[in-house]
Design an enzyme around this catalytic site. Structure first.
Site, mmCIF file in Angstrom:
data_model
loop_
_atom_site.group_PDB
_atom_site.id
_atom_site.type_symbol
_atom_site.label_atom_id
_atom_site.label_comp_id
_atom_site.label_asym_id
_atom_site.label_seq_id
_atom_site.Cartn_x
_atom_site.Cartn_y
_atom_site.Cartn_z
ATOM 1 N N ASP A 21 -2.692 -7.550 0.980
ATOM 2 C CA ASP A 21 -3.726 -6.762 1.666
ATOM 3 C C ASP A 21 -3.523 -6.755 3.185
ATOM 4 O O ASP A 21 -3.011 -7.714 3.758
ATOM 5 C CB ASP A 21 -5.108 -7.346 1.327
ATOM 6 C CG ASP A 21 -6.232 -6.365 1.654
ATOM 7 O OD1 ASP A 21 -5.959 -5.167 1.832
ATOM 8 O OD2 ASP A 21 -7.387 -6.814 1.732
ATOM 9 N N GLY A 22 -3.975 -5.673 3.802
ATOM 10 C CA GLY A 22 -3.966 -5.586 5.269
ATOM 11 C C GLY A 22 -2.972 -4.585 5.831
ATOM 12 O O GLY A 22 -2.783 -4.505 7.047
ATOM 13 N N ASN A 23 -2.364 -3.787 4.963
ATOM 14 C CA ASN A 23 -1.373 -2.801 5.435
ATOM 15 C C ASN A 23 -1.999 -1.782 6.385
ATOM 16 O O ASN A 23 -1.411 -1.430 7.417
ATOM 17 C CB ASN A 23 -0.781 -2.028 4.245
ATOM 18 C CG ASN A 23 0.020 -2.913 3.326
ATOM 19 O OD1 ASN A 23 0.328 -4.043 3.663
ATOM 20 N ND2 ASN A 23 0.362 -2.389 2.161
ATOM 21 N N GLY A 24 -3.185 -1.301 6.022
ATOM 22 C CA GLY A 24 -3.844 -0.264 6.814
ATOM 23 C C GLY A 24 -4.211 -0.781 8.197
ATOM 24 O O GLY A 24 -3.966 -0.103 9.214
ATOM 25 N N HIS A 38 1.931 0.782 4.689
ATOM 26 C CA HIS A 38 2.390 0.579 3.306
ATOM 27 C C HIS A 38 3.913 0.438 3.248
ATOM 28 O O HIS A 38 4.430 -0.343 2.456
ATOM 29 C CB HIS A 38 1.903 1.718 2.406
ATOM 30 C CG HIS A 38 0.405 1.771 2.279
ATOM 31 N ND1 HIS A 38 -0.347 0.657 1.979
ATOM 32 C CD2 HIS A 38 -0.482 2.783 2.437
ATOM 33 C CE1 HIS A 38 -1.629 0.982 1.947
ATOM 34 N NE2 HIS A 38 -1.742 2.272 2.233
ATOM 35 N N SER A 66 -4.835 -1.170 -7.192
ATOM 36 C CA SER A 66 -5.918 -1.550 -8.102
ATOM 37 C C SER A 66 -6.521 -0.318 -8.777
ATOM 38 O O SER A 66 -6.304 0.819 -8.339
ATOM 39 C CB SER A 66 -7.012 -2.295 -7.332
ATOM 40 O OG SER A 66 -7.798 -1.377 -6.585
ATOM 41 N N GLU A 68 -9.357 0.521 -8.487
ATOM 42 C CA GLU A 68 -10.303 1.080 -7.517
ATOM 43 C C GLU A 68 -9.595 1.854 -6.396
ATOM 44 O O GLU A 68 -10.221 2.620 -5.668
ATOM 45 C CB GLU A 68 -11.152 -0.033 -6.883
ATOM 46 C CG GLU A 68 -12.200 -0.635 -7.816
ATOM 47 C CD GLU A 68 -11.611 -1.510 -8.915
ATOM 48 O OE1 GLU A 68 -10.636 -2.243 -8.642
ATOM 49 O OE2 GLU A 68 -12.113 -1.448 -10.062
ATOM 50 N N ARG A 72 -9.037 6.265 -2.692
ATOM 51 C CA ARG A 72 -8.493 6.558 -1.354
ATOM 52 C C ARG A 72 -8.070 8.023 -1.248
ATOM 53 O O ARG A 72 -7.887 8.684 -2.267
ATOM 54 C CB ARG A 72 -7.300 5.624 -1.103
ATOM 55 C CG ARG A 72 -7.756 4.185 -1.090
ATOM 56 C CD ARG A 72 -6.633 3.254 -0.718
ATOM 57 N NE ARG A 72 -7.135 1.897 -0.679
ATOM 58 C CZ ARG A 72 -6.588 0.913 0.023
ATOM 59 N NH1 ARG A 72 -5.521 1.148 0.741
ATOM 60 N NH2 ARG A 72 -7.105 -0.292 0.002
ATOM 61 N N LEU A 131 13.327 -15.619 -11.271
ATOM 62 C CA LEU A 131 11.899 -15.359 -11.071
ATOM 63 C C LEU A 131 11.355 -14.323 -12.059
ATOM 64 O O LEU A 131 12.003 -13.310 -12.328
ATOM 65 C CB LEU A 131 11.698 -14.821 -9.641
ATOM 66 C CG LEU A 131 10.266 -14.401 -9.271
ATOM 67 C CD1 LEU A 131 9.366 -15.615 -9.126
ATOM 68 C CD2 LEU A 131 10.273 -13.592 -7.966
ATOM 69 N N ARG A 184 -4.413 -14.735 -0.532
ATOM 70 C CA ARG A 184 -4.875 -13.452 -0.003
ATOM 71 C C ARG A 184 -4.823 -13.470 1.515
ATOM 72 O O ARG A 184 -5.610 -14.154 2.174
ATOM 73 C CB ARG A 184 -6.291 -13.112 -0.446
ATOM 74 C CG ARG A 184 -6.695 -11.729 0.107
ATOM 75 C CD ARG A 184 -7.928 -11.151 -0.518
ATOM 76 N NE ARG A 184 -8.000 -9.716 -0.183
ATOM 77 C CZ ARG A 184 -8.714 -8.809 -0.818
ATOM 78 N NH1 ARG A 184 -9.419 -9.159 -1.872
ATOM 79 N NH2 ARG A 184 -8.713 -7.552 -0.441
ATOM 80 N N SER A 192 -11.319 -8.986 -5.406
ATOM 81 C CA SER A 192 -11.169 -7.543 -5.611
ATOM 82 C C SER A 192 -10.643 -7.211 -7.019
ATOM 83 O O SER A 192 -9.711 -6.420 -7.176
ATOM 84 C CB SER A 192 -10.257 -6.941 -4.530
ATOM 85 O OG SER A 192 -10.792 -7.170 -3.248
#
Ligand code: IPE
Ligand code: IPE
Ligand code: MG
Length: 236
Positions: A21-24, A38, A66, A68, A72, A131, A184, A192
């Site tokens: 989170d936090g790209n914007g 992004h 997500s 949700e 956007r 991984l 996060r 979220s």
């Protein structure tokens, strides 16, 4: 050798889940459009996945989109989907990295070419032993549980046979260990709708750093903190 020694000093979580989170906000801070955030976030994702593979982590699950996030602006959603396309096409180039990739979430509303590329990536990496990388796309914890309940009811299972194990086995994460560590960044203190069933006993780590600025140094610090936690699981 260096990593082996370090691993002994600090055991790794089995399964790290990250809310990217936090790209914007990162983009805004640089005076750039959100889409640039992004793009930068996608680069960070590739670096962190590679780093996790290098240190011998078993499972990494990242939240990329997500259920949700469809709210956007269409242009932003399209930008994110195009980045996903680029990643899926690029994944060819990472074959030698021995990473097994899987996608968690409801694929139904995604574009056909994306769905095909997802399957191709999953199939082509299915024998990788490094991984286990899970990418959550159109993922929502409530949606996942609702889908699981539908499947269970459809199967006609007897009420007394409905167990926690059965529910777990009907989630996207079936046969995987639950995440024991959830990270996060971006200064938000919420899940979220991420892995809400699986994270019942996870440890959480929050940071103000915005995802595009997140580096292996932050991850190392997080793991160090994880190793100081006293996990009791309801015991003494
Ligand atoms: C995370 O960054 C990426 C997605 C949710 C797809 P954001 O786009 O949510 O960035 P902020 O929270 O607006 O800064
Ligand atoms: C969570 O971030 C989803 C992803 C990182 C993919 P959001 O930015 O969508 O979450 P909220 O809206 O801040 O809760
Ligand atoms: Mg956000």
């Amino acid at each position: 050798m260096f990593f082996k020694k370090k691993l002994k000093e600090r055991p790794l979580p089995k399964h790290i889940a990250i809310i990217m989170d936090g790209n914007g906000r990162w983009a805004k801070k640089q005076g750039l459009p959100r889409s640039a955030g992004h793009v930068a976030g996608a680069k960070t994702f590739k670096n962190i996945a590679r780093y996790c593979n290098k240190i011998g982590l078993s499972y990494l699950t990242v939240y990329a989109f997500s259920t949700e996030n469809w709210k956007r602006p269409q242009q932003e959603v399209e930008g994110i989907m195009n980045l996903l396309r680029d990643y899926l096409r690029d994944a060819e180039n990472f074959k030698d990295e021995n990473i097994r990739v899987r996608f968690l979430g409801n694929r139904e509303p995604l574009a056909d070419d994306i769905k095909e590329l997802m399957l191709k990536n999953e199939n082509e990496s299915k024998n990788a032993t490094g991984l286990n990388l899970n990418i959550a796309i159109n993922y929502g914890g409530r949606d996942e549980i609702t889908t699981a309940v539908r499947e269970i009811v459809k199967s006609g299972v007897a009420v007394e046979d409905i167990t926690e194990e059965l529910i777990s086995q009907n989630l996207y994460t079936k046969d995987m260990p639950d995440p024991d560590f959830i990270i996060r960044p971006s200064g938000e203190y919420r899940l979220s709708n991420y892995l809400i069933w699986q994270s019942a006993y996870a440890e959480y780590w929050f940071s103000d750093v915005l995802w595009p600025d997140f580096s292996s140094k932050h991850l190392e610090k997080a793991i160090e903190d994880f190793n100081k936690r006293n996990r009791r699981f309801g015991g003494v």
